[in-house]
Design a protein around this motif. Structure first.
Motif, PDB file in Angstrom:
ATOM      1  N   LYS A 184       0.817  -1.218   0.000  1.00 18.89           N
ATOM      2  CA  LYS A 184       0.000   0.000   0.000  1.00 18.89           C
ATOM      3  C   LYS A 184       0.848   1.266   0.000  1.00 18.89           C
ATOM      4  CE  LYS A 184      -2.970   2.658   3.061  1.00 18.89           C
ATOM      5  NZ  LYS A 184      -3.636   2.711   4.364  1.00 18.89           N
ATOM      6  N   TYR A 185       1.731   1.400   0.980  1.00 17.46           N
ATOM      7  CA  TYR A 185       2.473   2.654   1.098  1.00 17.46           C
ATOM      8  C   TYR A 185       3.681   2.724   0.159  1.00 17.46           C
ATOM      9  CZ  TYR A 185      -0.132   4.875   4.841  1.00 17.46           C
ATOM     10  OH  TYR A 185      -1.112   5.508   5.553  1.00 17.46           O
ATOM     11  N   VAL A 186       4.594   1.758   0.269  1.00 17.00           N
ATOM     12  CA  VAL A 186       5.855   1.851  -0.481  1.00 17.00           C
ATOM     13  C   VAL A 186       5.635   1.708  -1.980  1.00 17.00           C
ATOM     14  CG1 VAL A 186       8.139   0.814  -0.775  1.00 17.00           C
ATOM     15  CG2 VAL A 186       7.164   1.051   1.511  1.00 17.00           C
ATOM     16  N   THR A 187       4.736   0.815  -2.389  1.00 11.41           N
ATOM     17  CA  THR A 187       4.545   0.573  -3.815  1.00 11.41           C
ATOM     18  C   THR A 187       3.534   1.511  -4.450  1.00 11.41           C
ATOM     19  OG1 THR A 187       5.077  -1.768  -3.479  1.00 11.41           O
ATOM     20  CG2 THR A 187       3.969  -1.179  -5.537  1.00 11.41           C
ATOM     21  N   ILE A 188       2.432   1.811  -3.755  1.00 12.97           N
ATOM     22  CA  ILE A 188       1.348   2.574  -4.392  1.00 12.97           C
ATOM     23  C   ILE A 188       1.302   4.018  -3.908  1.00 12.97           C
ATOM     24  CG2 ILE A 188      -1.149   2.727  -4.711  1.00 12.97           C
ATOM     25  CD1 ILE A 188      -1.291  -0.286  -4.601  1.00 12.97           C
ATOM     26  N   ILE A 189       1.147   4.243  -2.616  1.00 11.67           N
ATOM     27  CA  ILE A 189       0.884   5.603  -2.133  1.00 11.67           C
ATOM     28  C   ILE A 189       2.071   6.529  -2.379  1.00 11.67           C
ATOM     29  CG2 ILE A 189       0.489   6.973  -0.045  1.00 11.67           C
ATOM     30  CD1 ILE A 189      -1.487   5.021   0.889  1.00 11.67           C
ATOM     31  N   LEU A 190       3.302   6.007  -2.351  1.00 11.57           N
ATOM     32  CA  LEU A 190       4.443   6.867  -2.651  1.00 11.57           C
ATOM     33  C   LEU A 190       4.399   7.408  -4.074  1.00 11.57           C
ATOM     34  CD1 LEU A 190       7.560   5.275  -0.900  1.00 11.57           C
ATOM     35  CD2 LEU A 190       6.105   7.146  -0.142  1.00 11.57           C
ATOM     36  N   ARG A 191       3.606   6.789  -4.943  1.00  9.09           N
ATOM     37  CA  ARG A 191       3.429   7.337  -6.292  1.00  9.09           C
ATOM     38  C   ARG A 191       2.552   8.585  -6.278  1.00  9.09           C
ATOM     39  NH1 ARG A 191       4.731   3.852 -10.498  1.00  9.09           N
ATOM     40  NH2 ARG A 191       5.315   1.743  -9.865  1.00  9.09           N
ATOM     41  N   ALA A 192       1.742   8.729  -5.243  1.00 13.76           N
ATOM     42  CA  ALA A 192       0.831   9.885  -5.159  1.00 13.76           C
ATOM     43  C   ALA A 192       1.559  11.058  -4.529  1.00 13.76           C
ATOM     44  CB  ALA A 192      -0.417   9.520  -4.352  1.00 13.76           C
ATOM     45  N   ASP A 193       2.678  11.452  -5.149  1.00 12.98           N
ATOM     46  CA  ASP A 193       3.426  12.587  -4.625  1.00 12.98           C
ATOM     47  C   ASP A 193       3.006  13.851  -5.356  1.00 12.98           C
ATOM     48  OD1 ASP A 193       6.095  13.225  -6.666  1.00 12.98           O
ATOM     49  OD2 ASP A 193       4.933  11.392  -6.963  1.00 12.98           O
ATOM     50  N   VAL A 499      -6.237   8.450  -1.944  1.00 13.50           N
ATOM     51  CA  VAL A 499      -5.479   7.818  -3.034  1.00 13.50           C
ATOM     52  C   VAL A 499      -6.427   7.130  -4.002  1.00 13.50           C
ATOM     53  CG1 VAL A 499      -3.851   5.976  -3.576  1.00 13.50           C
ATOM     54  CG2 VAL A 499      -3.330   7.589  -1.763  1.00 13.50           C
ATOM     55  N   ILE A 500      -7.487   6.510  -3.505  1.00 13.19           N
ATOM     56  CA  ILE A 500      -8.477   5.893  -4.394  1.00 13.19           C
ATOM     57  C   ILE A 500      -9.125   6.959  -5.265  1.00 13.19           C
ATOM     58  CG2 ILE A 500     -10.748   4.781  -4.408  1.00 13.19           C
ATOM     59  CD1 ILE A 500      -9.811   3.109  -2.029  1.00 13.19           C
ATOM     60  N   ALA A 501      -9.436   8.122  -4.671  1.00 11.94           N
ATOM     61  CA  ALA A 501     -10.004   9.216  -5.467  1.00 11.94           C
ATOM     62  C   ALA A 501      -9.019   9.695  -6.520  1.00 11.94           C
ATOM     63  CB  ALA A 501     -10.407  10.368  -4.542  1.00 11.94           C
ATOM     64  N   TRP A 502      -7.736   9.701  -6.182  1.00 12.00           N
ATOM     65  CA  TRP A 502      -6.710  10.118  -7.139  1.00 12.00           C
ATOM     66  C   TRP A 502      -6.543   9.092  -8.257  1.00 12.00           C
ATOM     67  CZ3 TRP A 502      -1.567   7.868  -7.407  1.00 12.00           C
ATOM     68  CH2 TRP A 502      -0.722   8.534  -8.292  1.00 12.00           C
ATOM     69  N   LEU A 503      -6.529   7.809  -7.909  1.00 13.83           N
ATOM     70  CA  LEU A 503      -6.359   6.762  -8.910  1.00 13.83           C
ATOM     71  C   LEU A 503      -7.577   6.631  -9.813  1.00 13.83           C
ATOM     72  CD1 LEU A 503      -4.692   3.949  -6.759  1.00 13.83           C
ATOM     73  CD2 LEU A 503      -3.604   5.236  -8.609  1.00 13.83           C
ATOM     74  N   HIS A 504      -8.749   6.987  -9.283  1.00 10.15           N
ATOM     75  CA  HIS A 504      -9.985   6.775 -10.029  1.00 10.15           C
ATOM     76  C   HIS A 504     -10.037   7.600 -11.302  1.00 10.15           C
ATOM     77  CE1 HIS A 504     -14.350   6.542 -10.845  1.00 10.15           C
ATOM     78  NE2 HIS A 504     -14.269   5.395 -10.191  1.00 10.15           N
ATOM     79  N   ARG A 505      -9.332   8.736 -11.305  1.00  4.55           N
ATOM     80  CA  ARG A 505      -9.370   9.575 -12.501  1.00  4.55           C
ATOM     81  C   ARG A 505      -8.293   9.190 -13.512  1.00  4.55           C
ATOM     82  NH1 ARG A 505      -7.201  14.676  -9.098  1.00  4.55           N
ATOM     83  NH2 ARG A 505      -5.018  14.682  -9.729  1.00  4.55           N
ATOM     84  N   GLY A 506      -7.415   8.240 -13.152  1.00  2.00           N
ATOM     85  CA  GLY A 506      -6.390   7.778 -14.089  1.00  2.00           C
ATOM     86  C   GLY A 506      -6.972   6.781 -15.071  1.00  2.00           C
ATOM     87  N   LEU A 513      -5.223  -1.181 -12.047  1.00  2.00           N
ATOM     88  CA  LEU A 513      -4.742  -2.295 -11.223  1.00  2.00           C
ATOM     89  C   LEU A 513      -4.477  -1.824  -9.797  1.00  2.00           C
ATOM     90  CD1 LEU A 513      -3.766  -5.197 -10.910  1.00  2.00           C
ATOM     91  CD2 LEU A 513      -1.506  -4.471 -11.729  1.00  2.00           C
ATOM     92  N   MET A 514      -3.812  -0.661  -9.644  1.00  2.00           N
ATOM     93  CA  MET A 514      -3.549  -0.136  -8.309  1.00  2.00           C
ATOM     94  C   MET A 514      -4.842   0.233  -7.600  1.00  2.00           C
ATOM     95  SD  MET A 514      -0.021   2.123  -8.619  1.00  2.00           S
ATOM     96  CE  MET A 514      -0.669   3.252  -9.839  1.00  2.00           C
ATOM     97  N   CYS A 519      -8.549  -0.793  -3.141  1.00  2.00           N
ATOM     98  CA  CYS A 519      -9.883  -1.134  -2.636  1.00  2.00           C
ATOM     99  C   CYS A 519      -9.807  -2.309  -1.668  1.00  2.00           C
ATOM    100  CB  CYS A 519     -10.823  -1.455  -3.797  1.00  2.00           C
ATOM    101  SG  CYS A 519     -11.288  -0.004  -4.771  1.00  2.00           S
ATOM    102  N   GLY A 520      -8.893  -3.245  -1.943  1.00  2.00           N
ATOM    103  CA  GLY A 520      -8.686  -4.331  -0.993  1.00  2.00           C
ATOM    104  C   GLY A 520      -7.960  -3.869   0.251  1.00  2.00           C
ATOM    105  N   ALA A 521      -7.006  -2.938   0.066  1.00  2.00           N
ATOM    106  CA  ALA A 521      -6.233  -2.450   1.212  1.00  2.00           C
ATOM    107  C   ALA A 521      -7.107  -1.669   2.183  1.00  2.00           C
ATOM    108  CB  ALA A 521      -5.076  -1.576   0.724  1.00  2.00           C
ATOM    109  N   ILE A 522      -8.088  -0.942   1.663  1.00  2.00           N
ATOM    110  CA  ILE A 522      -8.919  -0.142   2.562  1.00  2.00           C
ATOM    111  C   ILE A 522      -9.797  -1.032   3.440  1.00  2.00           C
ATOM    112  CG2 ILE A 522     -10.964   0.194   1.090  1.00  2.00           C
ATOM    113  CD1 ILE A 522     -10.932   3.119   1.980  1.00  2.00           C
ATOM    114  N   VAL A 523     -10.096  -2.258   2.970  1.00  2.00           N
ATOM    115  CA  VAL A 523     -10.829  -3.201   3.818  1.00  2.00           C
ATOM    116  C   VAL A 523      -9.983  -3.567   5.032  1.00  2.00           C
ATOM    117  CG1 VAL A 523     -11.860  -5.500   3.925  1.00  2.00           C
ATOM    118  CG2 VAL A 523     -12.156  -4.091   1.869  1.00  2.00           C
TER     119      VAL A 523
END
Length: 739
Positions: A184-193, A499-506, A513-514, A519-523
């Motif tokens: 979640k953090y190192v692979t995905i959220i760090l992309r939301a810089d 981050v889900i809101a940010w990815l949703h517009r991509g 895929l992210m 969506c699984g991570a937020i569960v």
């Protein structure tokens, strides 16, 4: 816009792979208008910045970059080159950390060249950045073995140290680290810089900068509440981390118990005292210590794993699932203890602006994750061999003769753990200030190389007082653990939603895929949050109450500012009236330049209006400057100031600064000289309006919030210092405002 065609000739490649110091990119095009040029430059730099970020840590960066940019440059060939010599510079990290400068000068009036030059072509600084990141970013999560596994077996959580339970808990901890931190953090959220910056407010600004299905007020509230929860965590983390380490003295001798609290307070005082030296200096000091710490973590674990290698069965996630099913009655209670192993993820994201995501990833996967895994599994092996060791499994990993050195090293590591959160609090507080959610306070840029490294003295003092208060109130790390976790769990949920809101517009396949993974991570985040809600009656209410209090302060400041601006705008002088007054031949014009700071670029500054009313005089040159904060961390120097001459000798200047920058008005005025504004520092005087708020019974806000706003305005940092105005050349003109 129609493009002038060139004679037919073979088209040379737009990009030529460079060797040595850089890559030259040449385009031959006729001149174009200034407006079209600005649009072209903006699009071009954004595309170039994206390409640099995508290439990331490619070792063959120069030739690969050259070929990758071919398509980008061809797509932008429809524009034309600038008429005047213009230069844009922007640092970007490619090639594993190499710093490249992107410049665009005019070439003999016929084209432009973009030169990519690494500042250090011989070696990459990623390893050095990763070392410094160990001293800042990973201190929090790196010290969780001190208390996380032990807490699972304490009286509150009530788990018996049986082999099945030990393997189940180890499996839960390992897969939580993998899912929450690694994925979640190192692979995905760090992309939301947000151009290199992380944290709740930077993420909020990133989401607000584009389209989102979430309403704007919802995004705003989520970002602000996430930031305030991080402030709460900034007080608890230093207290629980240092307490858990110093309590190791009790393992050596029970008589040392009375010394724990005084020692902890002394250590915390030293930690907060060195903050003014800056994040970079602290990171260079703490980085080598953390390398030793993680090596020791791994070594302690390996010794016990060698005796009981069967502990690796916990890598099978079925043990985690079986444990949750077997303890379904109190599984949520145990999950709250397991969550302590992943605290630090939100600090990792907030500190991203100090080092960048690639050094953080290198440090995590190269050292931190293996060391944590080995140590947790070593503690599990120890408890399998001796269930009574569950009372303090970390310190009992070491032989008796090594306990004192281990306590000392643990104390040093926990001090560093506190640094991760403290540095993040400084960054988030600075962002909140620039976005207009906090009153002015002193901000010291502690590094000449990195603008993201800041020190906030007022936040440092507040954190110190709050941390010492928590140590005295709770007394032990076991008691404080009841208050620890709920704020972090809620902040992690907020990060996931944004981050889900940010990815949703991509629209890219990778974004989709992210999005599925998040969506699984937020569960899982919601499960941890639900588990931590059980702590609310036992102390978890404290960080939530503190976060709500910080949120109320931020919303009160924003609402109060809007209320004051509304009151002031009703009685301010119109711009047309000012221009008419200035054109009056009988108006006396005193020599020199008067600079008026103004929050509304379309209105006359209140200080200027009061000057006309009381003194009936104007300066020869009047500059009305408005400072705007963008949704980007940093503005592009040299192209952030626009100047318009409204009448002879009267100028309106709009300066745009990023939310991680501290506005320095003299420097911005020097930039304005490029647009024709004459700036003579020796002849320039600065006039500031100072509003004295008077609380009344009028509508707008409850009276207690009005009083709070009035208190904050009285204690705000002096505007002249905040805007770096020269001493002795500042005049304040006060005005009473009723709200």
């Amino acid at each position: 816009m129609q493009r002038t065609d060139h004679p037919a000739s073979p088209q040379p490649p737009l990009v030529h792979p460079g060797v040595g110091m850089g890559t030259d990119i040449v385009e031959r095009e006729p001149p174009l208008t200034r407006v079209a040029h600005d649009k072209l430059v903006t699009v071009y730099l954004k595309a170039l910045h994206t390409a640099l970020g995508d290439l990331g840590h490619r070792g063959d960066s120069a030739p690969v970059l050259a070929h990758a940019l071919n398509d980008l440059l061809r797509a932008l060939q429809g524009g034309r080159s600038p008429r005047a010599v213009l230069r844009r510079t922007r640092p970007a990290t490619i090639g594993g950390g190499l710093k490249y400068t992107i410049a665009r000068p005019e070439i003999s009036g016929v084209g432009r060249t973009i030169v990519l030059q690494p500042s250090s072509p011989a070696r990459s600084p990623s390893s050095k950045l990763a070392l410094a990141a160990l001293g800042i970013v990973f201190g929090d999560i790196g010290t969780s073995p001190l208390y996380a596994f032990r807490t699972c077996f304490d009286q509150v959580h009530g788990t018996a140290p049986t082999p099945e339970n030990v393997l189940g808990l180890l499996s839960l901890i390992f897969w939580s680290l993998t899912a929450v931190i690694s994925v979640k953090y190192v692979t995905i959220i760090l992309r939301a810089d947000n151009q290199g910056e992380g944290g709740a407010l930077a993420l909020m600004a990133l989401v607000l900068s584009g389209r989102s299905r979430l309403p704007r007020p919802v995004i705003l509230m989520l970002g602000l509440f996430g930031a305030t929860l991080f402030f709460s965590d900034g007080a608890i983390t230093p207290a629980i981390s240092v307490l858990s380490a110093v309590e190791g003295l009790e393992v050596i001798n029970d008589d040392f118990g009375d010394l724990v609290a005084p020692l902890v307070i002394g250590i915390l005082a030293g930690l907060f005292a060195v903050q003014r030296r800056g994040t970079g200096a602290v990171g260079r000091l703490f980085g080598p210590v953390m390398v030793i710490w993680f090596v020791v973590l791994a070594s302690l674990g390996v010794g016990w794993i060698a005796k009981f290698p069967g502990v690796f069965a916990a890598l099978d996630p079925s043990h985690a699932a079986g444990f949750l099913f077997e303890h379904r009655g109190n599984a949520m209670i145990v999950l709250a203890a397991v969550f302590l192993a992943v605290t630090g993820g939100e600090a990792l994201y907030a500190d991203m602006g100090h080092f960048g995501r690639y050094p953080i990833r290198l440090a995590w996967f190269g050292l931190v994750l293996p060391a944590l895994t080995l140590n947790y599994f070593g503690q599990g092996a120890l408890v399998l061999s001796n269930p009574e060791a569950a009372v303090s499994p970390f310190f009992l990993l070491a032989p008796q003769f090594a306990l004192v050195p281990l306590v000392i090293l643990s104390t040093a590591a926990t001090v560093i753990a506190s640094q991760a959160v403290i540095s993040g609090v400084f960054s988030v507080a600075h962002q909140a200030l620039q976005l207009g959610f906090l009153p002015r306070f002193a901000v010291i840029h502690s590094s000449g190389e990195s603008i993201g490294q800041v020190f906030v003295p007022s936040a440092n003092r507040i954190l110190f007082v709050a941390t010492v208060g928590l140590v005295l109130a709770f007394g032990s790390s076991e008691s404080l653990a009841a208050a620890y976790g709920i704020a972090i769990a809620l902040a992690m949920v907020i990060d996931s939603v944004l981050v889900i809101a940010w990815l949703h517009r991509g629209g890219r396949r990778r974004d989709r895929l992210m999005l599925v993974v998040m969506c699984g991570a937020i569960v899982l985040d919601l499960a941890f949050l639900g588990a931590n809600t059980l702590k609310i009656p036992h102390g978890g209410w404290l960080p939530l109450a503190a976060g709500a209090g910080f949120l109320m302060i931020m919303l009160t400041w924003q609402s109060g500012r809007l209320l004051v601006l509304d009151r002031v705008s009703r009685r301010r002088m119109s711009m047309r009236a000012l221009l008419a007054t200035a054109s009056d031949q009988e108006m006396f014009r005193t020599p020199g330049t008067a600079v008026y700071l103004n929050s509304n670029p379309d209105a006359v500054p209140g200080a200027l209006h009061r000057m006309l009313e009381t003194q009936h005089v104007l300066h020869q040159r009047i500059v009305m400057i408005t400072l705007e904060t963008t949704d980007e961390p940093r503005s592009r120097k040299g192209h952030r100031v626009t100047v318009r001459e409204l009448a002879p000798g009267i100028y309106r200047v709009i300066a745009r600064c990023g939310f991680m920058e501290s506005p320095r008005v003299p420097g911005l005025l020097r930039e304005a000289e490029l647009s024709g504004l004459q700036y003579l520092p020796a002849e320039t005087h600065y006039f500031l309006g100072r509003d004295h708020v008077v609380v009344t019974k009028t509508a707008g806000m409850p009276r207690w919030r009005k009083r709070l706003y009035a208190y904050m305005t009285r204690n705000a940092h002096f505007a002249a210092q905040h805007f770096a105005l020269p001493p002795g050349r500042v005049t304040e003109i006060g005005e009473q405002i009723e709200i």
